[in-house]
Design a protein around this motif. Sequence first.
Motif, PDB file in Angstrom:
ATOM      1  N   UNK A 132       0.847  -1.201   0.000  1.00 18.38           N
ATOM      2  CA  UNK A 132       0.000   0.000   0.000  1.00 18.38           C
ATOM      3  C   UNK A 132       0.881   1.249   0.000  1.00 18.38           C
ATOM      4  N   UNK A 133       0.675   2.165  -0.928  1.00 22.08           N
ATOM      5  CA  UNK A 133       1.459   3.397  -0.931  1.00 22.08           C
ATOM      6  C   UNK A 133       1.037   4.296   0.239  1.00 22.08           C
ATOM      7  N   UNK A 134       1.986   5.049   0.758  1.00 19.16           N
ATOM      8  CA  UNK A 134       1.717   5.940   1.882  1.00 19.16           C
ATOM      9  C   UNK A 134       0.639   6.950   1.514  1.00 19.16           C
ATOM     10  N   UNK A 135       0.617   7.379   0.276  1.00 18.83           N
ATOM     11  CA  UNK A 135      -0.418   8.338  -0.141  1.00 18.83           C
ATOM     12  C   UNK A 135      -1.819   7.735   0.014  1.00 18.83           C
ATOM     13  N   UNK A 136      -1.977   6.436  -0.258  1.00 22.28           N
ATOM     14  CA  UNK A 136      -3.280   5.783  -0.088  1.00 22.28           C
ATOM     15  C   UNK A 136      -3.643   5.698   1.393  1.00 22.28           C
ATOM     16  N   UNK A 137      -2.656   5.488   2.253  1.00 21.13           N
ATOM     17  CA  UNK A 137      -2.912   5.457   3.695  1.00 21.13           C
ATOM     18  C   UNK A 137      -3.406   6.815   4.176  1.00 21.13           C
ATOM     19  N   UNK A 138      -2.791   7.870   3.654  1.00 27.74           N
ATOM     20  CA  UNK A 138      -3.181   9.235   4.040  1.00 27.74           C
ATOM     21  C   UNK A 138      -4.597   9.543   3.581  1.00 27.74           C
TER      22      UNK A 138
END
Length: 167
Positions: A132-138
């Motif tokens: 999972x990309x950090x941008x998706x987590x954000x």
Amino acid sequence: RVELVFHYVGSFWRHADERDPVRQPHALLVGQMIEPVVLATEGIAGVAAIRLRPAAVRTLLGFASNEVSGCFVDLRLIFPSATQLTERLSESVADGERIALLEQWLTERSCPAPRPHVEGAVETILATSGRAPVSALAVRAGTSVRQIERQFQADVGLTPKTFARII
């Protein structure tokens, strides 16, 4: 993972390098590790441990978990009652008793629930095997990338990217 480890029988040595082994305390907090550790015991060993959920570490400890990442900390410095727990674990004759003692001790350390969005980020990283990309987590948390990185590091002890790489 962060663990609370209780050596209730025997002693353990951590080998940072072969010339200078370090005797482990009988009760210790093992912070998030990013590299392997070599341990050796002297004779018979009795070990019990509590493995903490990644996002719950900060709430139990009462401080940012990244302060102990990569560290082995004498648990008595954080929870003085760890001494009595270790003694009671060594006096117990069955694993069922030891599990009950650990559960009771942990329950007595009542703490707030982990931040839901950090717990969600951990679950997403685990569910995607670290992809999972950090941008998706954000986006899922409804916050900025930098904000989720700071909160994740404080709660889990590692950045989301490092945690995902380990997973």
